[in-house]
Design an enzyme around this catalytic site. Structure first.
Site, mmCIF file in Angstrom:
data_model
loop_
_atom_site.group_PDB
_atom_site.id
_atom_site.type_symbol
_atom_site.label_atom_id
_atom_site.label_comp_id
_atom_site.label_asym_id
_atom_site.label_seq_id
_atom_site.Cartn_x
_atom_site.Cartn_y
_atom_site.Cartn_z
ATOM 1 C CE LYS A 66 -4.254 -1.692 2.155
ATOM 2 N NZ LYS A 66 -5.122 -1.698 3.331
ATOM 3 C CG ASP A 102 -7.945 0.823 3.616
ATOM 4 O OD1 ASP A 102 -8.839 0.030 3.266
ATOM 5 O OD2 ASP A 102 -6.734 0.536 3.600
HETATM 6 P P1 NDP Z 1 0.772 -3.605 7.783
HETATM 7 O O1 NDP Z 1 1.552 -4.827 7.461
HETATM 8 O O2 NDP Z 1 1.011 -2.365 6.988
HETATM 9 O O3 NDP Z 1 0.973 -3.257 9.351
HETATM 10 C C1 NDP Z 1 0.896 -4.266 10.307
HETATM 11 C C2 NDP Z 1 0.892 -3.633 11.676
HETATM 12 O O4 NDP Z 1 0.770 -4.656 12.667
HETATM 13 C C3 NDP Z 1 2.186 -2.900 11.989
HETATM 14 O O5 NDP Z 1 1.892 -1.809 12.817
HETATM 15 C C4 NDP Z 1 2.987 -3.973 12.742
HETATM 16 O O6 NDP Z 1 3.973 -3.456 13.592
HETATM 17 C C5 NDP Z 1 1.897 -4.608 13.566
HETATM 18 N N1 NDP Z 1 2.214 -5.957 13.997
HETATM 19 C C6 NDP Z 1 2.165 -7.085 13.268
HETATM 20 N N2 NDP Z 1 2.506 -8.149 14.020
HETATM 21 C C7 NDP Z 1 2.804 -7.659 15.258
HETATM 22 C C8 NDP Z 1 3.212 -8.274 16.477
HETATM 23 N N3 NDP Z 1 3.408 -9.577 16.568
HETATM 24 N N4 NDP Z 1 3.394 -7.483 17.554
HETATM 25 C C9 NDP Z 1 3.193 -6.146 17.479
HETATM 26 N N5 NDP Z 1 2.808 -5.513 16.336
HETATM 27 C C10 NDP Z 1 2.614 -6.263 15.244
HETATM 28 O O7 NDP Z 1 -0.757 -4.022 7.709
HETATM 29 P P2 NDP Z 1 -2.072 -3.114 7.576
HETATM 30 O O8 NDP Z 1 -1.860 -1.846 8.316
HETATM 31 O O9 NDP Z 1 -2.510 -3.020 6.174
HETATM 32 O O10 NDP Z 1 -3.122 -4.045 8.337
HETATM 33 C C11 NDP Z 1 -3.087 -4.180 9.761
HETATM 34 C C12 NDP Z 1 -4.342 -4.895 10.230
HETATM 35 O O11 NDP Z 1 -5.490 -4.120 9.892
HETATM 36 C C13 NDP Z 1 -4.534 -6.261 9.575
HETATM 37 O O12 NDP Z 1 -5.041 -7.136 10.538
HETATM 38 C C14 NDP Z 1 -5.578 -6.017 8.519
HETATM 39 O O13 NDP Z 1 -6.355 -7.171 8.346
HETATM 40 C C15 NDP Z 1 -6.396 -4.893 9.142
HETATM 41 N N6 NDP Z 1 -7.014 -4.013 8.139
HETATM 42 C C16 NDP Z 1 -8.373 -4.061 8.022
HETATM 43 C C17 NDP Z 1 -9.017 -3.256 7.129
HETATM 44 C C18 NDP Z 1 -10.497 -3.346 7.035
HETATM 45 O O14 NDP Z 1 -11.054 -2.866 6.034
HETATM 46 N N7 NDP Z 1 -11.182 -3.888 8.005
HETATM 47 C C19 NDP Z 1 -8.295 -2.306 6.260
HETATM 48 C C20 NDP Z 1 -6.867 -2.319 6.474
HETATM 49 C C21 NDP Z 1 -6.257 -3.152 7.383
HETATM 50 P P3 NDP Z 1 5.476 -3.202 13.040
HETATM 51 O O15 NDP Z 1 5.395 -1.976 12.174
HETATM 52 O O16 NDP Z 1 6.250 -2.982 14.275
HETATM 53 O O17 NDP Z 1 5.855 -4.428 12.280
#
Ligand code: NDP
Length: 323
Positions: A66, A102
């Protein structure tokens, strides 16, 4: 000629968006096919170039592309520019426009969560990825005065705060280190909690322990499932919502951008519910097992999405992996 719309992500083995969008096209008799393109980051630029032909109506973009796709398009809408993230592409001739639906989806979800109450002014956001960018953008636009962002990798949250710098100049937007005690202290002072991390997507992990959740918080988890966070929050007396509304409305906004038609929300919601009934949990972008190869696939229907042996496609897990 059948028009093509693709979801570009890595991995994208099974997609709730696939089920939802294909149902909408079929319902309105639009001759279009929603395809899943699993593309590693190194393949992204070529995939974007491919979209510039008449075959394509547009695309969705999901994890992990994204933010990466931003410099690859010809024009950004205000939302895409402001968030620094693109989840939808449309075509104008050979030119590609990057949108962020979004943000629109989050606004509907926030309004529903708040209901008839006065819009709160303080929020805690967990996460700093593409989804969190749409959330923070929405909170700024909504007039929030204090938004605290926690992220496992603090520098990513700091980068996001810096990105919003000017648009958040009138308010307090801060990144803080991910420590349970600091999160708990901030939750005690806030009204809204948004989980925009993927913690809880594939297991019973939770970003915040049950004891740290004060009653009367409004809690939104972007994950499309009753996560442990949501269950703990409900048990503490909070008002809760999962990611369904955001997913539905970002998808509806994308559909309208591609087709110029109002999205059949009921049909799309039913397709989502059907997919969920078949065991799919995530909204999008599940960090599944490493994909071994790039694959193209037409959107699986809700049934085949869970019946297939995932290892037979690209090694991703059986749950949904893309939005
Ligand atoms: P990204 O991969 O861009 O970001 C993932 C986020 O999760 C980061 O902040 C990451 O932290 C954090 N994270 C992942 N694993 C861990 C962990 N084990 N411990 C702590 N932090 C963790 O993904 P998105 O932002 O696109 O998506 C994030 C969530 O939001 C997903 O579950 C997705 O399904 C949901 N989502 C839902 C939408 C909807 O329409 N309902 C739209 C967009 C997203 P770090 O940066 O430190 O790795």
């Amino acid at each position: 000629m059948t028009k093509r719309i693709v979801l570009i992500g890595h991995p994208v083995a099974h997609s709730l968006s696939g089920a939802m969008q294909q149902a909408a096209f079929d319902h309105l008799g639009i001759d279009a096919r929603y395809e899943l393109w699993d593309r590693a980051p190194i393949e992204l630029a070529d995939a974007i170039t491919e979209l510039r032909t008449d075959d394509f109506l547009g695309a969705n973009v999901t994890i992990p592309h994204k933010e990466r796709v931003v410099p690859l398009v010809d024009r950004l809408t205000d939302e895409a520019h402001a968030t620094g993230a693109v989840n939808t592409l449309t075509r104008e001739g050979r030119k590609l426009v990057g949108h962020n639906t979004d943000a629109a989806g989050f606004k509907v979800a926030l309004d529903q969560l708040v209901g008839r109450q006065r819009m709160p002014r303080h929020a805690v956001v967990l996460g700093a990825g593409g989804g969190a960018r749409a959330v923070v953008y929405g909170l700024i636009r909504e007039g929030f005065q204090r938004v605290i962002v926690f992220n496992r990798h603090l520098h990513r949250a700091e980068g996001m705060v810096k990105h919003f710098g000017r648009s958040a100049a009138h308010m307090e937007l801060r990144a803080m280190p991910w420590h349970e005690s600091i999160i708990e202290a901030e939750l005690a002072k806030t009204k809204v909690l948004v989980n925009a991390t993927s913690i809880g997507l594939v297991d019973e992990e939770t970003p915040v322990s049950a004891e740290a959740i004060p009653p009367e918080l409004l809690v939104l988890d972007l994950i499309y499932a009753q996560t442990r966070l949501l269950r703990d929050a409900a048990a503490a007396g909070c008002t809760t919502a999962d990611g369904e509304t955001m997913l539905l409305h970002q998808g509806a906004a994308s559909f309208t951008l591609w087709t110029g038609q109002a999205a059949p929300l009921d049909v799309m919601q039913a397709a989502l519910a059907d997919a969920r009934a078949h065991g799919l949990r995530s909204a999008e972008g599940e960090p599944a097992a490493p994909a071994t190869a790039s694959t193209d696939a037409a959107a699986p229907d809700a049934t085949s999405a869970v019946d297939e042996d995932p290892s037979a496609t690209d090694g991703a897990s059986a749950a949904d992996t893309a939005g």
